[in-house]
Write a protein that holds these residues in place. Structure first.
Motif, PDB file in Angstrom:
ATOM      1  N   ALA A  26       0.833  -1.208   0.000  1.00  0.00           N
ATOM      2  CA  ALA A  26       0.000   0.000   0.000  1.00  0.00           C
ATOM      3  C   ALA A  26       0.866   1.255   0.000  1.00  0.00           C
ATOM      4  CB  ALA A  26      -0.933  -0.010   1.211  1.00  0.00           C
ATOM      5  N   ILE A  27       1.929   1.255   0.802  1.00  0.00           N
ATOM      6  CA  ILE A  27       2.841   2.404   0.825  1.00  0.00           C
ATOM      7  C   ILE A  27       3.499   2.566  -0.537  1.00  0.00           C
ATOM      8  CG2 ILE A  27       5.004   3.284   1.801  1.00  0.00           C
ATOM      9  CD1 ILE A  27       4.160   1.929   4.446  1.00  0.00           C
ATOM     10  N   LEU A  28       3.894   1.460  -1.154  1.00  0.00           N
ATOM     11  CA  LEU A  28       4.526   1.511  -2.467  1.00  0.00           C
ATOM     12  C   LEU A  28       3.581   2.096  -3.517  1.00  0.00           C
ATOM     13  CD1 LEU A  28       7.090   0.739  -4.098  1.00  0.00           C
ATOM     14  CD2 LEU A  28       5.933  -1.408  -4.615  1.00  0.00           C
ATOM     15  N   ARG A  29       2.313   1.700  -3.479  1.00  0.00           N
ATOM     16  CA  ARG A  29       1.335   2.251  -4.430  1.00  0.00           C
ATOM     17  C   ARG A  29       1.176   3.756  -4.248  1.00  0.00           C
ATOM     18  NH1 ARG A  29      -1.509  -2.641  -3.400  1.00  0.00           N
ATOM     19  NH2 ARG A  29      -2.806  -1.607  -1.850  1.00  0.00           N
ATOM     20  N   ARG A  30       1.065   4.201  -2.984  1.00  0.00           N
ATOM     21  CA  ARG A  30       0.924   5.638  -2.718  1.00  0.00           C
ATOM     22  C   ARG A  30       2.191   6.388  -3.105  1.00  0.00           C
ATOM     23  NH1 ARG A  30      -0.554   7.248   3.226  1.00  0.00           N
ATOM     24  NH2 ARG A  30       1.654   6.829   3.539  1.00  0.00           N
ATOM     25  N   LEU A  31       3.344   5.799  -2.800  1.00  0.00           N
ATOM     26  CA  LEU A  31       4.627   6.390  -3.161  1.00  0.00           C
ATOM     27  C   LEU A  31       4.719   6.566  -4.672  1.00  0.00           C
ATOM     28  CD1 LEU A  31       7.611   7.096  -2.391  1.00  0.00           C
ATOM     29  CD2 LEU A  31       8.083   4.676  -2.546  1.00  0.00           C
ATOM     30  N   ALA A  32       4.360   5.536  -5.409  1.00  0.00           N
ATOM     31  CA  ALA A  32       4.410   5.607  -6.875  1.00  0.00           C
ATOM     32  C   ALA A  32       3.450   6.657  -7.405  1.00  0.00           C
ATOM     33  CB  ALA A  32       4.082   4.242  -7.473  1.00  0.00           C
ATOM     34  N   ALA A  33       2.228   6.687  -6.880  1.00  0.00           N
ATOM     35  CA  ALA A  33       1.241   7.664  -7.353  1.00  0.00           C
ATOM     36  C   ALA A  33       1.712   9.091  -7.105  1.00  0.00           C
ATOM     37  CB  ALA A  33      -0.104   7.419  -6.671  1.00  0.00           C
TER      38      ALA A  33
END
Length: 137
Positions: A26-33
């Motif tokens: 989830a952190i990775l998805r938010r980081l990427a976005a």
């Protein structure tokens, strides 16, 4: 032939590991976005250990081919727009216990200098997918 990933967690820790890995995803998805919204070509973020034992500073951004897009002045503060990206990346690094998990298990890859880490942003929303040899992409 696809070889399933070998989970490095002990049987009694599997639920905690699964929850931590879901949080990391989830952190990775938010980081990427957030990173891609600021600089659409960003595919990798490199950080270095900063002022405190758990403080990390953005060092550079790279594109899909590994070409540097931007390098940050480590003596200055990055643009406030990058503050969320730096915070999420630092959080992801703190989740990764590289003594007991393989590099990339929590989407964090240490570099030659032990203070430096890179995070490869996913090309799709679920994060990196397992490679055929069983390691994580």
């Amino acid at each position: 032939m696809y070889v399933p990933l070998q989970d490095p967690c002990r049987e009694e820790d599997r639920q905690v590991c699964a929850a931590t890995r879901s949080l990391a995803r989830a952190i990775l998805r938010r980081l990427a976005a957030n990173a891609i919204a600021i600089e659409p070509r960003t595919r990798a973020i490199t950080l270095t250990m900063g002022g405190g034992p758990w403080a990390y500073d953005l060092w550079k951004l790279s594109d899909i081919d590994g070409q540097e897009l931007r390098e940050f002045d480590l003596l200055g503060r990055p643009d406030p727009a990058w503050a969320k990206v730096a915070a999420d990346a630092a959080h992801l690094i703190r989740l990764a216990d590289l003594r007991t998990h393989p590099h990339g298990y929590y989407f964090v890859y240490p570099l030659e200098d032990v203070r430096d880490f890179t995070i490869i942003l996913p090309a799709h929303s679920d994060g990196p997918v397992p490679r055929r040899n069983g390691s994580l992409a």
